[in-house]
Scaffold this motif. Structure first.
Motif: not given
Length: 185
Positions: A51-55, A159-161
Motif C-alpha cells: 500500500l503506497d497511498r490511502g488505506s 486517525q484514519v479509521f
C-alpha cells in the motif's frame, strides 16, 4: 515511482540493486477508488501488495455486520495469506477505505523471480512471516493490552479509521473500546 516499495524491501532483506530491479519491473500498479475491492471474498488471492497511498480494510461478513481482520496504511504489505498459500478462495474481502494506490507482485512473478535466483525464496518467507500481523499477536492479550499495543505500534490507525472499525479489529464492541479508552487515559 517504487521508492517506497524498495525501501520496504530493503528493510526485509539486503537485496542488491540488480535484485531490486528484477522485482520492480514485475510490479503492477493498481489505483483503487474508495470502496473498490483489491480482493473479494470468494476470490483466490493472486499476489502480495504494497500500500503506497490511502488505506485499506480487510473484513468478513459476520451475522449482520462486518468483522474487521486488517486495517492497512501506507507502507503496509497486504495479502490474504491463507488464500495465497493454500490457493483457496479468500474468506475476507480487502477494499479501499479511501482512494488508494497499491503496488502488486503476482504469484507468477514471484515464481519467475524464484526461478531466477534462490535469494527470492527469502522474500517469500520474510513476507509470509510479516503477514502474521498484529491481529495474531493481539488475540492472546487482555483487552487493555490489545488496545495499548495497537495505540503504541499503530497510532495512525486511530486517525484514519472510525472507532467502530478499530473495536472490531480488536475483537471488542465499540462500547467496550470506549470504556477501555476511558480507563487508560
Amino acid at each position: 515511482m517504487f521508492a517506497s516499495v524498495t525501501k520496504s524491501l530493503l528493510q526485509l532483506h539486503p537485496f542488491s540493486a540488480h535484485e531490486l530491479d528484477l522485482i520492480t519491473v514485475r510490479i503492477d500498479t493498481t489505483p483503487l477508488k474508495k470502496g473498490e475491492f483489491l480482493l473479494k471474498a470468494g476470490q483466490i488471492c493472486g499476489g502480495v501488495h504494497f500500500l503506497d497511498r490511502g488505506s485499506l480494510v480487510q473484513y468478513r461478513q459476520q451475522d449482520d455486520s462486518d468483522a474487521i481482520d486488517g486495517l492497512y496504511l501506507p507502507g503496509d504489505w497486504v495479502i490474504d495469506n491463507l488464500s495465497f498459500v493454500s490457493r483457496k478462495p479468500a474468506l475476507a474481502s480487502i477494499a479501499a477505505f479511501e482512494d488508494s494506490m497499491v503496488f502488486g507482485l503476482g504469484v507468477s512473478a514471484i515464481h519467475e523471480l524464484i526461478g531466477i535466483s534462490p535469494v527470492f525464496f527469502v522474500l517469500g518467507k520474510l513476507l509470509e512471516h510479516n503477514f502474521i500481523g498484529v491481529e495474531g499477536k493481539l488475540s492472546t492479550k487482555s483487552i487493555d493490552e490489545r488496545y495499548l499495543e495497537l495505540l503504541t505500534t499503530r497510532p495512525l490507525l486511530f486517525q484514519v479509521f472510525p472507532l467502530k472499525h478499530i473495536a472490531s479489529y480488536l475483537q471488542i464492541t465499540p462500547e467496550t473500546l470506549s470504556r477501555v479508552r476511558s480507563r487508560i487515559k
